[in-house]
Design a protein around this motif. Sequence first.
Motif, PDB file in Angstrom:
ATOM      1  N   CYS A 171       0.809  -1.248  -0.084  1.00 34.39           N
ATOM      2  CA  CYS A 171       0.011  -0.015   0.078  1.00 34.39           C
ATOM      3  C   CYS A 171       0.885   1.220   0.026  1.00 34.39           C
ATOM      4  O   CYS A 171       1.892   1.265   0.801  1.00 34.39           O
ATOM      5  CB  CYS A 171      -0.948  -0.143   1.143  1.00 34.39           C
ATOM      6  N   PHE A 203       0.004   4.204   0.791  1.00 37.45           N
ATOM      7  CA  PHE A 203      -0.323   5.033   1.764  1.00 37.45           C
ATOM      8  C   PHE A 203       0.095   4.746   3.264  1.00 37.45           C
ATOM      9  O   PHE A 203       0.640   5.512   3.819  1.00 37.45           O
ATOM     10  CB  PHE A 203      -1.827   5.320   1.902  1.00 37.45           C
ATOM     11  N   CYS A 204      -0.092   3.317   3.832  1.00 34.17           N
ATOM     12  CA  CYS A 204       0.420   2.965   5.029  1.00 34.17           C
ATOM     13  C   CYS A 204       1.370   1.660   5.066  1.00 34.17           C
ATOM     14  O   CYS A 204       1.636   1.401   5.989  1.00 34.17           O
ATOM     15  CB  CYS A 204      -0.848   2.572   5.785  1.00 34.17           C
ATOM     16  N   HIS A 249      -8.656  -3.212   0.678  1.00 39.83           N
ATOM     17  CA  HIS A 249      -7.877  -2.194   1.767  1.00 39.83           C
ATOM     18  C   HIS A 249      -8.040  -0.627   1.360  1.00 39.83           C
ATOM     19  O   HIS A 249      -8.364   0.073   2.014  1.00 39.83           O
ATOM     20  CB  HIS A 249      -6.610  -2.807   2.125  1.00 39.83           C
ATOM     21  N   HIS A 309      -8.387   3.870   2.614  1.00 44.04           N
ATOM     22  CA  HIS A 309      -7.814   5.007   1.939  1.00 44.04           C
ATOM     23  C   HIS A 309      -8.689   5.941   0.946  1.00 44.04           C
ATOM     24  O   HIS A 309      -8.061   6.662  -0.053  1.00 44.04           O
ATOM     25  CB  HIS A 309      -6.272   4.616   1.221  1.00 44.04           C
TER      26      HIS A 309
HETATM   27 ZN   LIG Z   1      -2.951   1.410   3.353  1.00 37.99          ZN
END
Ligand SMILES: [Zn+2]
Length: 389
Positions: free
Chosen positions: A35, A37-38, A51, A56
């Motif tokens: 991912c 973002f995370c 996810h 997100h």
């Molecule tokens: Zn994420």
Amino acid sequence: MPTCSWIREKDSDAFYAALESVPSPGGERAPSWQCPFCAAIFPKAESFRLHLEGTHTGRRPFVTFGGAEPKSTDVIRQRIDSKSVAIFDTTRAYLSRDHSTFSEIALSKVAGELARNSDGRLWIRLKNQFDANADPIHTEYDLSFRVYDDDAKLKRVDLAFVKTLGKDGVTMDDVDAFIRQTEDIAVPEYSAAMADYVIGVLVKDGDPATGIRAATRDYGSRYEGALTVLREFARPLPRLLCSLIRFSRNDFALGHMAATGFGLLDSANAQLSPLAHKGGRWTATKPTPASDEKKMTVCPVDNGSAAVLWRAGQLAATARWSRDLEAQLHAEADVPNLDPEDRQKFFALWAATAHRLGKKESAIYPLRNLAGSYCFGQWADMLLEEIDR
Ligand SMILES: [Zn+2]
């Protein structure tokens, strides 16, 4: 001559070795997704997609007043009740009076700030920072406040309107006089919309002696302009003007059907609105004839609408069909220069009355004229089918 790539002779073993696939000693490495973002890692594309969507994905922030979202550029004519304001999917809010400097305002204070405004312009920018690492989503509103909730001022305009324009034989000079009289009352949009209604009447009637330019026949834009403003005012006079405009334009949507106190109009609406609804069915209930209430002239009515209103009142009280009546209806509907929408109302009243009185063959001519028209077409098609059977 084709060129070919070459290798050094002593490299040939390595070259040929590379053409054979050699399994890696650690076994096949499974594909995975990380991912952005995370940094979480997912073994399957589907779980990664879920996810992203679940964690997100941000929604567009928005605000509602009384359950409806304003347009991105909107005019606010009724004072906003702070209790009716709701903000959705918003992390931060910003306000501006000039569209260049925005200052942040606590979400809990937005409703109060909106309710305070009665004039001027306000820009609201809502931000949804749904994910620390993703770009936020913004929504912006450009609101012009023109709230006139000073009843005393509105009443003065209403009185000036009835005194100057609520009579027969109104001219453009009367409209100018009304605008002059109401100039100092400082509710310019309200009085301009009322003047627009009367100019619409004069343009639709098309009599150059009233001071209108003979070339202009587009009364529709005057009526629409007046309607846009006047429908925001819950007062008897603007409500009546709006009903007359909608009647003229064959707008019989049930949502804004309401009694106006003008008996002929209310009776005609009661007769025509059931015919105008998709899939609606004319039930042969006898409409209540207009009562002989005490009348007061409050506004001019265009000639086409007035003729339809008068005829609707007559037909509502008619208990017997006659050849004379049919000849009169023929003559009225065939008047040259009759507005097409007024002609449709004549045909609809004619057909409905003939049908109510059991004269089905007399309903066929007006129904055929209505077939396919946007307002009464569906009803006409249905009734023609019924008569054919
Ligand atoms: Zn994420």
